[in-house]
Motif scaffolding. Structure first.
Motif, PDB file in Angstrom:
ATOM      1  N   ILE A 298      14.427 -57.082 109.663  1.00 59.73           N
ATOM      2  CA  ILE A 298      13.599 -58.155 108.045  1.00 59.73           C
ATOM      3  C   ILE A 298      14.347 -58.736 107.623  1.00 59.73           C
ATOM      4  O   ILE A 298      14.383 -59.950 107.250  1.00 59.73           O
ATOM      5  N   GLU A 299      15.714 -58.080 106.759  1.00 59.52           N
ATOM      6  CA  GLU A 299      16.630 -59.119 106.774  1.00 59.52           C
ATOM      7  C   GLU A 299      16.384 -60.503 106.904  1.00 59.52           C
ATOM      8  O   GLU A 299      17.526 -61.456 106.602  1.00 59.52           O
ATOM      9  N   ASN A 300      17.158 -59.953 108.585  1.00 63.15           N
ATOM     10  CA  ASN A 300      18.399 -61.066 109.386  1.00 63.15           C
ATOM     11  C   ASN A 300      17.073 -62.467 109.823  1.00 63.15           C
ATOM     12  O   ASN A 300      17.490 -63.441 110.194  1.00 63.15           O
ATOM     13  N   GLN A 301      15.647 -61.309 109.801  1.00 62.24           N
ATOM     14  CA  GLN A 301      14.588 -62.707 110.055  1.00 62.24           C
ATOM     15  C   GLN A 301      14.422 -63.397 108.892  1.00 62.24           C
ATOM     16  O   GLN A 301      13.684 -64.476 108.847  1.00 62.24           O
ATOM     17  N   MET A 302      14.632 -62.717 107.674  1.00 66.73           N
ATOM     18  CA  MET A 302      14.074 -63.946 106.508  1.00 66.73           C
ATOM     19  C   MET A 302      15.312 -64.755 106.252  1.00 66.73           C
ATOM     20  O   MET A 302      15.700 -66.255 105.214  1.00 66.73           O
TER      21      MET A 302
ATOM     22  N   GLY B  84       1.147 -56.339 105.570  1.00 62.47           N
ATOM     23  CA  GLY B  84       2.524 -57.541 105.838  1.00 62.47           C
ATOM     24  C   GLY B  84       2.909 -57.978 107.429  1.00 62.47           C
ATOM     25  O   GLY B  84       2.716 -57.316 108.365  1.00 62.47           O
ATOM     26  N   PRO B  85       3.326 -59.232 106.938  1.00 59.36           N
ATOM     27  CA  PRO B  85       3.986 -59.660 108.239  1.00 59.36           C
ATOM     28  C   PRO B  85       5.239 -58.815 109.508  1.00 59.36           C
ATOM     29  O   PRO B  85       5.466 -59.466 110.376  1.00 59.36           O
ATOM     30  N   TYR B  86       5.353 -57.762 108.579  1.00 56.89           N
ATOM     31  CA  TYR B  86       6.607 -56.906 109.379  1.00 56.89           C
ATOM     32  C   TYR B  86       6.187 -55.772 109.996  1.00 56.89           C
ATOM     33  O   TYR B  86       6.957 -55.069 110.636  1.00 56.89           O
ATOM     34  N   LEU B  87       4.726 -55.121 110.226  1.00 54.59           N
ATOM     35  CA  LEU B  87       4.072 -54.222 110.243  1.00 54.59           C
ATOM     36  C   LEU B  87       4.115 -53.755 111.740  1.00 54.59           C
ATOM     37  O   LEU B  87       4.741 -52.737 111.588  1.00 54.59           O
ATOM     38  N   SER B  88       4.246 -54.766 112.726  1.00 57.35           N
ATOM     39  CA  SER B  88       4.806 -54.639 113.759  1.00 57.35           C
ATOM     40  C   SER B  88       5.743 -53.968 114.193  1.00 57.35           C
ATOM     41  O   SER B  88       6.241 -52.865 114.984  1.00 57.35           O
TER      42      SER B  88
ATOM     43  N   SER C 206      -3.685 -56.958 111.922  1.00 56.52           N
ATOM     44  CA  SER C 206      -2.100 -56.616 111.362  1.00 56.52           C
ATOM     45  C   SER C 206      -1.696 -57.993 111.765  1.00 56.52           C
ATOM     46  O   SER C 206      -0.580 -58.540 110.925  1.00 56.52           O
ATOM     47  N   SER C 207      -1.950 -58.824 112.747  1.00 54.95           N
ATOM     48  CA  SER C 207      -1.888 -60.131 112.651  1.00 54.95           C
ATOM     49  C   SER C 207      -1.744 -61.008 111.245  1.00 54.95           C
ATOM     50  O   SER C 207      -1.506 -62.694 111.289  1.00 54.95           O
ATOM     51  N   ILE C 208      -3.106 -61.308 111.324  1.00 57.13           N
ATOM     52  CA  ILE C 208      -2.994 -62.326 109.858  1.00 57.13           C
ATOM     53  C   ILE C 208      -2.642 -62.587 108.748  1.00 57.13           C
ATOM     54  O   ILE C 208      -2.022 -63.792 108.797  1.00 57.13           O
TER      55      ILE C 208
ATOM     56  N   PHE D 267      -0.179 -64.755 110.698  1.00 61.84           N
ATOM     57  CA  PHE D 267      -0.909 -66.503 111.326  1.00 61.84           C
ATOM     58  C   PHE D 267      -0.821 -67.207 109.719  1.00 61.84           C
ATOM     59  O   PHE D 267      -0.770 -68.562 109.563  1.00 61.84           O
ATOM     60  N   TYR D 268      -0.809 -66.460 108.722  1.00 60.99           N
ATOM     61  CA  TYR D 268      -1.179 -66.991 107.567  1.00 60.99           C
ATOM     62  C   TYR D 268       0.187 -67.664 107.174  1.00 60.99           C
ATOM     63  O   TYR D 268       0.009 -69.200 106.353  1.00 60.99           O
ATOM     64  N   GLU D 269       1.415 -66.856 107.192  1.00 58.05           N
ATOM     65  CA  GLU D 269       2.143 -67.637 106.567  1.00 58.05           C
ATOM     66  C   GLU D 269       3.129 -68.434 107.565  1.00 58.05           C
ATOM     67  O   GLU D 269       3.792 -69.357 107.311  1.00 58.05           O
ATOM     68  N   GLN D 270       2.436 -69.013 108.926  1.00 59.07           N
ATOM     69  CA  GLN D 270       2.553 -70.351 109.809  1.00 59.07           C
ATOM     70  C   GLN D 270       1.658 -71.259 109.641  1.00 59.07           C
ATOM     71  O   GLN D 270       2.187 -72.364 109.843  1.00 59.07           O
ATOM     72  N   GLY D 271       0.685 -70.782 109.182  1.00 60.88           N
ATOM     73  CA  GLY D 271      -0.221 -71.751 108.094  1.00 60.88           C
ATOM     74  C   GLY D 271      -1.018 -72.352 109.396  1.00 60.88           C
ATOM     75  O   GLY D 271      -1.447 -73.350 109.451  1.00 60.88           O
TER      76      GLY D 271
END
Length: 419
Positions: free
Chosen positions: A414-418, A375-379, A97-99, A102-106
Motif C-alpha cells: 500500500i505504501e509503495n502504491q501511495m 477502501g481502495p486497497y481492500l482487494s 468492492s471496486s467503487i 473507480f471513484y479515485e480514478q474519476g
C-alpha cells in the motif's frame, strides 16, 4: 440506384435536393437511432443473461434507444483499460468492492443530480447497507444497486436426519457451533460437518464482531488488531478440531460441489449456490437458514453490484434513463427471471421474497449485513489475508503472527502504491 435514371435533368434536380436537405442540419440526424453501450461480465447462469437481455429490449421498446452490449472477461482490468483509451461504456456494472478504486480514478459520474430530478426514485426503498455501499468519500452516489446476495447456512436434510437432528437444531449463535458440529462428527464420521471458504470476503462480519476493524482510518491493513485476532480465533479452533474444512481440503473446486455431493452437512454460501444445486444436484434435499449470531449480534456479508455511469459519457441523460429503468421499472421482472434478490424493498414485497423458502433467509440479512467494500486497497488486503489464514488454520503459525505478516505485507504494498 441513380444510374437507372436516364434523364440527366432529373438526376441533377434530385442531387441538388439532397444537398439542400443536408444543409438543413439536425432534422435528418434526429431520426438516427440512439445507442448506449453497457458493460458487464458474463452472468452466472443463462437465466440471468436472458433476463438482462429482456430488460434491455424493454428499455429499447419504451425509449427507442438501442443497447450495445460489451461483455468483459477480466472485468476491472479490461474496463479500466477502456477508460484510459476513451472507449469505456456509457453504463457498466461496478462491484461494491471496486467503487473506491473507480471513484479515485474519476471514472464514475455522481448520480445525485439525476436522482433529485427523478420524482419516483425513493432512495429509502433500497436496503440501507446495500445502497450505502455505492457512496464515495464525498458522500455522493456513484451507482444504483441492481441485486445482491448475503450468506446463509445451507443444510443437508437427509444427513441431519441421519444424525438424529433437523434444521431446528442448527445453532442460533456461533458460541454453540462447536457443540453442534461435534455431534455431527460423532454421528456421521465419514461426512465433513461443515465446509467453508477461508476468505476475508466471507469473514469480515466475524472479524469485526468484537469491535475491531480490518482496515484502519488511513486505509491500511489492520488484520493484527487484537480484537480482530480474538474474533477470528473461533475459526482456528473449529478447524483444528476437524469440524470445518475448505472445499480444497476435501478435494473439490468449491463448496457448492462438496455440499452438493453430500460431502458436508453445512455450508455457509450465498444465493449463487441455489442455481448450482438446483441444476446439478436435483435429488438433493436441502434448505437454508440465517447465519448464527456472533457474540449475540446479528452479522452477515452483503455482495452487491451497481449500474454506474461513465463520467466521460456523451449520453449522460440517456444513460440515467437506462439506470433508472433497470433499477426501478424492470427490477421485479429481472429479479424473478434471474432468481436474484431485488435491492428495493417494495420489489421484494411484490415478488413475495419473504415467502420463498430458499431466498427469504438471505433477504432477512439485507438490513444488517456488512457490504464487501472498505477502501481502495481492500482487494490487496484480502489477498494477503487469504494467503496467511491457511497457515493459522493448519497450525503452521499462531493466528496473531499470521495476521501480522498479512498486515505488514499488505501495508508495504500500500505504501509503495501511495508513493
Amino acid at each position: 440506384m441513380w444510374k437507372n435514371f436516364k434523364r440527366i435533368g432529373l438526376v441533377m434536380f434530385l442531387a441538388l435536393l439532397v444537398v439542400g436537405l443536408a444543409g438543413c442540419g439536425g432534422k435528418t440526424e434526429s431520426k438516427e437511432k440512439k445507442t448506449l453501450t453497457v458493460g458487464f461480465w458474463k452472468g452466472d447462469s443463462t437465466t440471468e443473461d436472458a433476463a438482462r437481455k429482456k430488460a434491455f429490449s424493454k428499455f429499447t421498446d419504451k425509449t427507442g434507444i438501442a443497447i450495445k452490449e460489451k461483455v468483459y472477461n477480466d472485468y476491472d482490468t479490461q474496463l479500466m483499460t477502456d477508460f484510459v483509451g476513451g472507449t469505456a461504456p456509457d453504463v457498466f456494472y461496478v462491484d461494491a468492492s471496486s467503487i473506491p478504486t473507480f471513484y479515485e480514478q474519476g471514472a464514475l459520474e455522481p448520480l445525485d443530480k439525476y436522482i433529485d430530478k427523478q420524482k419516483d426514485y425513493d432512495a429509502a426503498d433500497f436496503y440501507e447497507p446495500i445502497y450505502k455501499a455505492f457512496k464515495g468519500e464525498d458522500g455522493a452516489t456513484y451507482g444504483v444497486p441492481k441485486d445482491y446476495s448475503t450468506l446463509g447456512f445451507y443444510y443437508n436434510e437427509d444427513l441431519l436426519a441421519k444424525a438424529g437432528m433437523s434444521s431446528t437444531d442448527i445453532p442460533k449463535d456461533y458460541s454453540e457451533l462447536e457443540g453442534f458440529l461435534t455431534k455431527l462428527k460423532e454421528k456421521l464420521p465419514d461426512v465433513q460437518p461443515m465446509v467453508f471458504s477461508a476468505l476475508l470476503a466471507r469473514q469480515v462480519y466475524i472479524a469485526e464482531s468484537t469491535g475491531g476493524k480490518i482496515v484502519d482510518k488511513e486505509g491500511h491493513a489492520n488484520l493484527n488488531d487484537k480484537k480482530v485476532v480474538e474474533a477470528l480465533q473461533i475459526l482456528v479452533d473449529l478447524y483444528k478440531k476437524g469440524l470445518i474444512r475448505t472445499a480444497d481440503d476435501l478435494g473439490d473446486g468449491w463448496a457448492g460441489d462438496t455440499f452438493g455431493r453430500g460431502g458436508a452437512v453445512i455450508s455457509d454460501e450465498g444465493t449463487w449456490m441455489i442455481s448450482h444445486l438446483t441444476n446439478n444436484f436435483k435429488d438433493l434435499k436441502w434448505g437454508v437458514t440465517e447465519l448464527p449470531t456472533v457474540n449475540g449480534k446479528k452479522g452477515n456479508m452483503a455482495y452487491t453490484v451497481s449500474y454506474s455511469m461513465n463520467s466521460g459519457s456523451k449520453n449522460k441523460d440517456d444513460a440515467w434513463k437506462l439506470i433508472n429503468f433497470l433499477t426501478h421499472d424492470a427490477m421485479a421482472d429481472y429479479a424473478s427471471e434471474a432468481s436474484v434478490l431485488p435491492t428495493r424493498k417494495s420489489v421484494a414485497d411484490k415478488i413475495n421474497v419473504a415467502s420463498d423458502e430458499h431466498l427469504s433467509p438471505f433477504a432477512a440479512a439485507a438490513d444488517y449485513a456488512t457490504p464487501w467494500q472498505d477502501g481502495p486497497y481492500l482487494s490487496l488486503i484480502s489477498s494477503r489475508y487469504d494467503n496467511m489464514i491457511t497457515s493459522a488454520l493448519k497450525g503452521e503459525m499462531p493466528l496473531e503472527k499470521a495476521m501480522k505478516e498479512a498486515s505488514d505485507s499488505a501495508n508495504q504494498d500500500i505504501e509503495n502504491q501511495m508513493k
